[in-house]
Write a protein that holds these residues in place. Structure first.
Motif, PDB file in Angstrom:
ATOM      1  N   ALA A  66       0.831  -1.200   0.000  1.00 12.75           N
ATOM      2  CA  ALA A  66       0.000   0.000   0.000  1.00 12.75           C
ATOM      3  C   ALA A  66       0.871   1.257   0.000  1.00 12.75           C
ATOM      4  CB  ALA A  66      -0.934  -0.011   1.207  1.00 12.75           C
ATOM      5  N   ASP A  67       1.917   1.263   0.821  1.00 14.75           N
ATOM      6  CA  ASP A  67       2.843   2.397   0.840  1.00 14.75           C
ATOM      7  C   ASP A  67       3.546   2.545  -0.503  1.00 14.75           C
ATOM      8  OD1 ASP A  67       2.163   2.927   3.452  1.00 14.75           O
ATOM      9  OD2 ASP A  67       3.946   1.958   4.311  1.00 14.75           O
ATOM     10  N   ARG A  70       1.335   4.138  -3.132  1.00  8.76           N
ATOM     11  CA  ARG A  70       1.243   5.588  -2.956  1.00  8.76           C
ATOM     12  C   ARG A  70       2.513   6.287  -3.434  1.00  8.76           C
ATOM     13  NH1 ARG A  70      -1.712   3.855   1.596  1.00  8.76           N
ATOM     14  NH2 ARG A  70       0.099   3.863   2.947  1.00  8.76           N
ATOM     15  N   ALA A  73       2.454   6.289  -7.219  1.00 13.65           N
ATOM     16  CA  ALA A  73       1.448   7.224  -7.720  1.00 13.65           C
ATOM     17  C   ALA A  73       1.934   8.668  -7.631  1.00 13.65           C
ATOM     18  CB  ALA A  73       0.150   7.061  -6.937  1.00 13.65           C
ATOM     19  N   ARG A  74       2.811   8.960  -6.672  1.00 15.75           N
ATOM     20  CA  ARG A  74       3.353  10.316  -6.532  1.00 15.75           C
ATOM     21  C   ARG A  74       4.525  10.574  -7.461  1.00 15.75           C
ATOM     22  NH1 ARG A  74       3.676  10.911  -0.094  1.00 15.75           N
ATOM     23  NH2 ARG A  74       3.815   8.685  -0.270  1.00 15.75           N
ATOM     24  N   ALA A 123      -3.226   2.950  -6.025  1.00 13.33           N
ATOM     25  CA  ALA A 123      -3.408   4.338  -5.620  1.00 13.33           C
ATOM     26  C   ALA A 123      -3.683   5.168  -6.856  1.00 13.33           C
ATOM     27  CB  ALA A 123      -2.169   4.844  -4.890  1.00 13.33           C
ATOM     28  N   GLY A 127      -1.591  11.313  -7.067  1.00 12.34           N
ATOM     29  CA  GLY A 127      -2.156  11.596  -5.748  1.00 12.34           C
ATOM     30  C   GLY A 127      -1.199  12.323  -4.851  1.00 12.34           C
TER      31      GLY A 127
END
Length: 128
Positions: A66-67, A70, A73-74, A123, A127
């Motif tokens: 999950a991390d 993210r 996605a950044r 993600a 984001g």
């Protein structure tokens, strides 16, 4: 009539069973029931500890994925995303894919008893 009753006495060892009481062989060894029951208890304990360790590893892998999703996605590099998973769960293989507006990261890692665990997370691209 309702006077005090004498104290209850508990035998030092129960007859038979694994306590070495009346059911123990004359040689002083454990009763045959113990010879079968103790290895079974050990196997159940080992499997229980293995299941808990596998579940703990699964939770850590899911959190790392999950991390990593993210981070990806950044706009972080694929190497940084893979490193984020590897630092949490060693020996994990990581796959990064794009699905429209989503960036998805999936990973798998070995657990106990030859089982592989997998986790995936997505993600929204760009984001915060």
């Amino acid at each position: 009539m309702w006077g005090a009753s004498p104290p209850l006495s508990v035998p030092a060892r129960l007859p038979g069973g694994c306590g070495g009481g009346g059911g123990a062989p004359a040689g002083g060894g454990p009763a045959p029931e113990c010879a079968v029951a103790l290895p079974a208890v050990v196997v159940v304990l080992v499997l229980g500890v293995g299941a808990l360790a596998g579940a703990s590893r699964q939770v850590r892998l899911q959190d790392a994925v999950a991390d990593a999703a993210r981070l990806s996605a950044r706009g972080e590099s694929d190497q940084r995303v893979r490193q984020a998973v590897a630092t949490t769960v060693g020996e994990a293989s990581v796959e990064i894919t794009s699905r429209g507006d989503l960036v998805c990261v999936s990973a798998s890692a070995p657990a106990l008893f030859g089982v592989r665990i997998t986790a995936a997370g997505c993600a929204l691209a760009g984001g915060l």
